[in-house]
Design a protein around this motif. Structure first.
Motif, PDB file in Angstrom:
ATOM      1  N   MET A  85     -20.557   4.350   1.451  1.00 24.03           N
ATOM      2  CA  MET A  85     -19.433   5.259   1.691  1.00 24.03           C
ATOM      3  C   MET A  85     -19.372   6.323   0.615  1.00 24.03           C
ATOM      4  SD  MET A  85     -16.126   2.935   0.569  1.00 24.03           S
ATOM      5  CE  MET A  85     -16.454   1.673   1.767  1.00 24.03           C
ATOM      6  N   ASN A  86     -18.745   7.423   0.959  1.00 25.88           N
ATOM      7  CA  ASN A  86     -18.564   8.467  -0.042  1.00 25.88           C
ATOM      8  C   ASN A  86     -17.313   8.170  -0.864  1.00 25.88           C
ATOM      9  OD1 ASN A  86     -16.251   9.515   1.286  1.00 25.88           O
ATOM     10  ND2 ASN A  86     -17.537  10.754   2.616  1.00 25.88           N
ATOM     11  N   PHE A  87     -17.108   8.959  -1.912  1.00 29.39           N
ATOM     12  CA  PHE A  87     -16.005   8.680  -2.831  1.00 29.39           C
ATOM     13  C   PHE A  87     -14.639   8.813  -2.159  1.00 29.39           C
ATOM     14  CE2 PHE A  87     -13.234   9.809  -6.497  1.00 29.39           C
ATOM     15  CZ  PHE A  87     -13.333   8.593  -7.149  1.00 29.39           C
ATOM     16  N   GLN A  88     -14.484   9.773  -1.263  1.00 37.69           N
ATOM     17  CA  GLN A  88     -13.209   9.951  -0.548  1.00 37.69           C
ATOM     18  C   GLN A  88     -12.873   8.704   0.270  1.00 37.69           C
ATOM     19  OE1 GLN A  88     -11.019  12.460  -0.764  1.00 37.69           O
ATOM     20  NE2 GLN A  88      -9.642  11.459   0.656  1.00 37.69           N
ATOM     21  N   ASP A  89     -13.841   8.172   0.972  1.00 35.61           N
ATOM     22  CA  ASP A  89     -13.624   6.950   1.747  1.00 35.61           C
ATOM     23  C   ASP A  89     -13.283   5.775   0.842  1.00 35.61           C
ATOM     24  OD1 ASP A  89     -14.153   8.337   4.084  1.00 35.61           O
ATOM     25  OD2 ASP A  89     -16.245   7.668   4.185  1.00 35.61           O
ATOM     26  N   PHE A  90     -13.956   5.724  -0.304  1.00 40.08           N
ATOM     27  CA  PHE A  90     -13.676   4.671  -1.271  1.00 40.08           C
ATOM     28  C   PHE A  90     -12.230   4.745  -1.760  1.00 40.08           C
ATOM     29  CE2 PHE A  90     -13.400   3.474  -5.775  1.00 40.08           C
ATOM     30  CZ  PHE A  90     -13.732   2.128  -5.683  1.00 40.08           C
ATOM     31  N   GLN A  91     -11.773   5.954  -2.079  1.00 36.77           N
ATOM     32  CA  GLN A  91     -10.396   6.122  -2.542  1.00 36.77           C
ATOM     33  C   GLN A  91      -9.402   5.672  -1.478  1.00 36.77           C
ATOM     34  OE1 GLN A  91     -10.236  10.277  -3.685  1.00 36.77           O
ATOM     35  NE2 GLN A  91     -10.440   9.716  -5.825  1.00 36.77           N
ATOM     36  N   GLU A  92      -9.669   6.010  -0.234  1.00 39.64           N
ATOM     37  CA  GLU A  92      -8.775   5.601   0.848  1.00 39.64           C
ATOM     38  C   GLU A  92      -8.802   4.086   1.037  1.00 39.64           C
ATOM     39  OE1 GLU A  92      -9.587   7.898   4.343  1.00 39.64           O
ATOM     40  OE2 GLU A  92      -9.447   9.779   3.223  1.00 39.64           O
ATOM     41  N   LEU A  93      -9.981   3.495   0.953  1.00 38.73           N
ATOM     42  CA  LEU A  93     -10.108   2.050   1.083  1.00 38.73           C
ATOM     43  C   LEU A  93      -9.322   1.320   0.002  1.00 38.73           C
ATOM     44  CD1 LEU A  93     -11.491  -0.430   2.406  1.00 38.73           C
ATOM     45  CD2 LEU A  93     -13.320  -0.118   0.745  1.00 38.73           C
ATOM     46  N   MET A  94      -9.394   1.826  -1.212  1.00 40.89           N
ATOM     47  CA  MET A  94      -8.706   1.202  -2.341  1.00 40.89           C
ATOM     48  C   MET A  94      -7.247   1.652  -2.456  1.00 40.89           C
ATOM     49  SD  MET A  94     -10.731  -0.824  -3.709  1.00 40.89           S
ATOM     50  CE  MET A  94     -12.331  -1.219  -3.066  1.00 40.89           C
ATOM     51  N   ASP A  95      -6.824   2.508  -1.556  1.00 39.55           N
ATOM     52  CA  ASP A  95      -5.447   3.018  -1.516  1.00 39.55           C
ATOM     53  C   ASP A  95      -5.077   3.751  -2.808  1.00 39.55           C
ATOM     54  OD1 ASP A  95      -3.168   3.549  -0.083  1.00 39.55           O
ATOM     55  OD2 ASP A  95      -2.210   1.634  -0.512  1.00 39.55           O
ATOM     56  N   VAL A  96      -6.035   4.499  -3.340  1.00 37.98           N
ATOM     57  CA  VAL A  96      -5.823   5.241  -4.576  1.00 37.98           C
ATOM     58  C   VAL A  96      -4.643   6.213  -4.481  1.00 37.98           C
ATOM     59  CG1 VAL A  96      -6.862   6.901  -6.186  1.00 37.98           C
ATOM     60  CG2 VAL A  96      -8.194   4.949  -5.355  1.00 37.98           C
ATOM     61  N   PRO A  97      -4.445   6.927  -3.359  1.00 39.43           N
ATOM     62  CA  PRO A  97      -3.302   7.833  -3.293  1.00 39.43           C
ATOM     63  C   PRO A  97      -1.958   7.146  -3.559  1.00 39.43           C
ATOM     64  CG  PRO A  97      -4.818   8.353  -1.531  1.00 39.43           C
ATOM     65  CD  PRO A  97      -5.310   7.073  -2.167  1.00 39.43           C
ATOM     66  N   GLN A  98      -1.821   5.907  -3.112  1.00 36.40           N
ATOM     67  CA  GLN A  98      -0.577   5.168  -3.372  1.00 36.40           C
ATOM     68  C   GLN A  98      -0.388   4.945  -4.866  1.00 36.40           C
ATOM     69  OE1 GLN A  98      -0.273   1.255  -1.590  1.00 36.40           O
ATOM     70  NE2 GLN A  98       1.103   0.597  -3.200  1.00 36.40           N
ATOM     71  N   TYR A  99      -1.447   4.546  -5.558  1.00 36.74           N
ATOM     72  CA  TYR A  99      -1.349   4.310  -6.993  1.00 36.74           C
ATOM     73  C   TYR A  99      -1.104   5.605  -7.758  1.00 36.74           C
ATOM     74  CZ  TYR A  99      -3.050  -0.319  -5.858  1.00 36.74           C
ATOM     75  OH  TYR A  99      -3.181  -1.571  -5.338  1.00 36.74           O
ATOM     76  N   LEU A 100      -1.715   6.680  -7.319  1.00 32.82           N
ATOM     77  CA  LEU A 100      -1.479   7.978  -7.958  1.00 32.82           C
ATOM     78  C   LEU A 100      -0.035   8.429  -7.785  1.00 32.82           C
ATOM     79  CD1 LEU A 100      -4.773   9.866  -7.055  1.00 32.82           C
ATOM     80  CD2 LEU A 100      -4.119   8.905  -9.271  1.00 32.82           C
ATOM     81  N   ALA A 101       0.541   8.159  -6.616  1.00 33.87           N
ATOM     82  CA  ALA A 101       1.943   8.517  -6.372  1.00 33.87           C
ATOM     83  C   ALA A 101       2.869   7.734  -7.299  1.00 33.87           C
ATOM     84  CB  ALA A 101       2.303   8.272  -4.915  1.00 33.87           C
ATOM     85  N   VAL A 102       2.608   6.462  -7.473  1.00 32.41           N
ATOM     86  CA  VAL A 102       3.419   5.635  -8.387  1.00 32.41           C
ATOM     87  C   VAL A 102       3.267   6.138  -9.809  1.00 32.41           C
ATOM     88  CG1 VAL A 102       3.663   3.326  -9.366  1.00 32.41           C
ATOM     89  CG2 VAL A 102       3.359   3.608  -6.901  1.00 32.41           C
ATOM     90  N   GLU A 103       2.040   6.417 -10.196  1.00 32.78           N
ATOM     91  CA  GLU A 103       1.777   6.928 -11.543  1.00 32.78           C
ATOM     92  C   GLU A 103       2.528   8.242 -11.778  1.00 32.78           C
ATOM     93  OE1 GLU A 103      -2.171   6.831 -14.109  1.00 32.78           O
ATOM     94  OE2 GLU A 103      -2.270   8.292 -12.493  1.00 32.78           O
ATOM     95  N   LYS A 104       2.516   9.098 -10.785  1.00 30.52           N
ATOM     96  CA  LYS A 104       3.193  10.391 -10.904  1.00 30.52           C
ATOM     97  C   LYS A 104       4.695  10.225 -11.095  1.00 30.52           C
ATOM     98  CE  LYS A 104       3.491  14.872  -8.604  1.00 30.52           C
ATOM     99  NZ  LYS A 104       3.075  15.646  -7.442  1.00 30.52           N
TER     100      LYS A 104
END
Length: 50
Positions: free
Chosen positions: A27-46
């Protein structure tokens, strides 16, 4: 904080599977981020940076 959680998930996978060989090129990095739910963690961090 977000990167730490993603790495924890990766290490947990590697520990359970015993290898990361089958992850190579799947998978590419974008798919990896979505799989690991990185946007959710970034939102919490923000929220805590405010």
């Amino acid at each position: 904080m977000a990167v730490n959680e993603v790495m924890n998930v990766c290490f947990r996978y590697w520990k359970e599977q015993g290898t990361a060989d089958n992850l190579s090129g799947l998978m590419n990095f974008q798919d990896f981020q979505e799989l690991m739910d990185v946007p959710q963690y970034l939102a919490v961090e923000k929220q805590y940076k405010k």
